[in-house]
Design an enzyme around this catalytic site. Structure first.
Site, PDB file in Angstrom:
ATOM      1  N   ASP A   1       3.926  -0.098  -7.325  1.00 11.29           N
ATOM      2  CA  ASP A   1       2.610  -0.355  -7.925  1.00 11.29           C
ATOM      3  C   ASP A   1       1.529   0.414  -7.173  1.00 11.29           C
ATOM      4  O   ASP A   1       0.375   0.422  -7.576  1.00 11.29           O
ATOM      5  CB  ASP A   1       2.299  -1.865  -7.891  1.00 11.29           C
ATOM      6  CG  ASP A   1       1.003  -2.183  -8.635  1.00 11.29           C
ATOM      7  OD1 ASP A   1       0.889  -1.760  -9.805  1.00 11.29           O
ATOM      8  OD2 ASP A   1       0.102  -2.812  -8.045  1.00 11.29           O
TER       9      ASP A   1
ATOM     10  N   GLU B   1      -2.637   7.848  -4.394  1.00 16.72           N
ATOM     11  CA  GLU B   1      -3.093   7.279  -5.669  1.00 16.72           C
ATOM     12  C   GLU B   1      -4.588   7.472  -5.933  1.00 16.72           C
ATOM     13  O   GLU B   1      -5.016   7.412  -7.100  1.00 16.72           O
ATOM     14  CB  GLU B   1      -2.744   5.791  -5.751  1.00 16.72           C
ATOM     15  CG  GLU B   1      -3.567   4.898  -4.831  1.00 16.72           C
ATOM     16  CD  GLU B   1      -3.222   3.418  -4.997  1.00 16.72           C
ATOM     17  OE1 GLU B   1      -2.038   3.073  -4.922  1.00 16.72           O
ATOM     18  OE2 GLU B   1      -4.156   2.620  -5.189  1.00 16.72           O
TER      19      GLU B   1
ATOM     20  N   HIS C   1      -1.286   0.475  -9.800  1.00 20.93           N
ATOM     21  CA  HIS C   1      -2.029  -0.513  -9.002  1.00 20.93           C
ATOM     22  C   HIS C   1      -2.613  -1.616  -9.890  1.00 20.93           C
ATOM     23  O   HIS C   1      -3.822  -1.843  -9.913  1.00 20.93           O
ATOM     24  CB  HIS C   1      -3.144   0.184  -8.193  1.00 20.93           C
ATOM     25  CG  HIS C   1      -3.497  -0.561  -6.934  1.00 20.93           C
ATOM     26  ND1 HIS C   1      -3.723   0.055  -5.735  1.00 20.93           N
ATOM     27  CD2 HIS C   1      -3.640  -1.893  -6.690  1.00 20.93           C
ATOM     28  CE1 HIS C   1      -4.002  -0.847  -4.811  1.00 20.93           C
ATOM     29  NE2 HIS C   1      -3.963  -2.041  -5.375  1.00 20.93           N
TER      30      HIS C   1
ATOM     31  N   ARG D   1       0.865  -1.182   0.000  1.00 14.59           N
ATOM     32  CA  ARG D   1       0.000   0.000   0.000  1.00 14.59           C
ATOM     33  C   ARG D   1       0.897   1.226   0.000  1.00 14.59           C
ATOM     34  O   ARG D   1       1.960   1.226   0.658  1.00 14.59           O
ATOM     35  CB  ARG D   1      -0.922   0.026   1.232  1.00 14.59           C
ATOM     36  CG  ARG D   1      -2.138  -0.884   1.140  1.00 14.59           C
ATOM     37  CD  ARG D   1      -3.167  -0.404   0.099  1.00 14.59           C
ATOM     38  NE  ARG D   1      -4.308  -1.301  -0.017  1.00 14.59           N
ATOM     39  CZ  ARG D   1      -4.424  -2.298  -0.895  1.00 14.59           C
ATOM     40  NH1 ARG D   1      -3.452  -2.545  -1.748  1.00 14.59           N
ATOM     41  NH2 ARG D   1      -5.507  -3.027  -0.932  1.00 14.59           N
TER      42      ARG D   1
END
Ligand code: NAI
Length: 333
Positions: free
Chosen positions: A257, A262, A294, A233
């Site tokens: 990622d 985000e 993500h 995360r």
């Protein structure tokens, strides 16, 4: 049951429709992200189905509950975006998909590592432009390197197994070590992992204890030129500290990622506009940083499992004979 499905993309609809043949729920697809501004769209729906960047804080939960929602069905494993004590106080049930494909995420972490090591994303562009120079593409053998895995749950252990396959030594840190993992990884305190690993991959959930776990102090303990990969995360990493470490060369390569801000960026096409997040844009200027939006979970197998488990959770709730994969307000991760 009538279900308001937030943050839906064409691929969500495809997999949910397929899985729903066995359940017969009425799925109403809503494009927007769930926020206090969009919560009214769920008025009258007993179930709200949400994804990772939907907001399920106190205000949103109260709005949903006042409009008749009883069940929050997450299409994710992570649930850091849900105010669980508030959900319990409101008498709402929260269910999730605990493990839809740990392989998908572990394999994506490996993909980030391999691309960063050999700079294949830069090589791809060079070759297309007729530039066959190798300057700046120098990698290192993974075999013999020490990998540090933070969080040895489903994903962290699969990642560890893959790295062992490359001939790496794997150090791990986890407040709840797995007895059966000791043949695969060597558990050490986090400080030792940070100091000894050539490559560090984050696979812990976001909790109050892991919020900015990787901050300036933690980075200072790392080896010079360390490779850092985060598919956990965004907030596990202090992005500003990481930018300083990229500038000084302390972090040699960074693969992300997930990103702490985000919510405002990922899962949308923003290519026609101006991105106002200066921290994110600074990250994209480094030649040794590779960011994906993500997408680690994004495989056919994972989307099939997410859709099937989500609808099975909802059906079990509707039948009233117990819930599958319910998250307790005091869930320990
Ligand atoms: P899991 O629940 O199986 O494992 C998490 C592990 O982290 C547990 O062993 C737990 O004890 C450990 N942990 C908890 N606090 C820790 C700490 N302070 N330091 C080190 N370890 C700690 O979860 P799973 O399925 O392996 O997923 C891990 C995380 O990956 C999820 O919580 C989620 O945030 C992220 N994820 C990311 C995806 C993506 O697409 N990028 C998709 C799915 C999950």
């Amino acid at each position: 049951m009538r279900i308001a499905v937030f943050s839906t993309k064409p691929y969500d609809r495809r997999f949910l429709e397929q899985a729903n043949q066995a359940h017969g729920h009425e799925l109403v697809y809503l494009d927007p992200r769930l926020t206090a501004e969009t919560a009214a769209l769920a008025a009258g729906f007993r179930c709200v189905c949400a994804f990772v960047n939907d907001r399920l804080d106190r205000e949103v939960l109260q709005l949903l509950q006042a409009n008749g929602t009883e069940l929050i069905a997450l299409r994710s494993a992570g649930f850091n975006h849900v105010d669980l004590p508030e959900a319990r106080r409101l008498g709402m049930t929260v269910v999730r998909v605990p493990a839809y494909s740990p392989h998908a995420v572990a394999e994506h972490a490996v993909a980030l590592l391999l691309s960063l090591n050999r700079m294949t994303f830069r090589a791809y562009n060079r070759v297309r432009e007729g530039n066959f120079s190798l300057d700046g593409l120098l990698g290192f053998d993974l075999c013999g390197k020490t990998v540090g895995v933070v969080g040895t749950g489903e994903i962290g252990l699969i990642f560890s197994r893959i790295m062992r396959g490359f001939g790496c030594k794997v150090l791990a840190s986890d407040p709840f070590p797995k007895a059966d993992a000791e043949a695969l990884v060597q558990y050490v305190p986090l400080e030792t992992l940070l100091a000894d690993a050539d490559i560090i991959s984050l696979h812990c959930p976001l909790t109050p204890q892991t919020d900015h776990l990787i901050d300036a102090q933690a980075i200072a303990r790392m080896k010079d030129g360390v490779v850092l990969i985060n598919t956990g995360r965004g907030r596990v990493v202090d992005t500003k500290a990481v930018i300083d470490a990229l500038k000084s060369g302390k972090i040699g390569r960074l693969g992300l990622d997930v990103y702490e801000e985000e919510e405002q960026l990922f899962f949308q096409d923003l290519s026609q506009g101006v991105i106002s997040d200066d921290t994110f844009m600074r990250l994209t200027t480094f030649p040794n940083v590779l960011i994906t939006g993500h997408q680690a979970f994004f495989t056919t197998e994972a989307l099939t499992n997410i859709a099937e488990t989500t609808l099975a959770n909802i059906s079990a709730f509707e039948r009233g004979n117990g819930t599958l994969h319910r998250i307790a307000a005091d869930h320990v991760v």
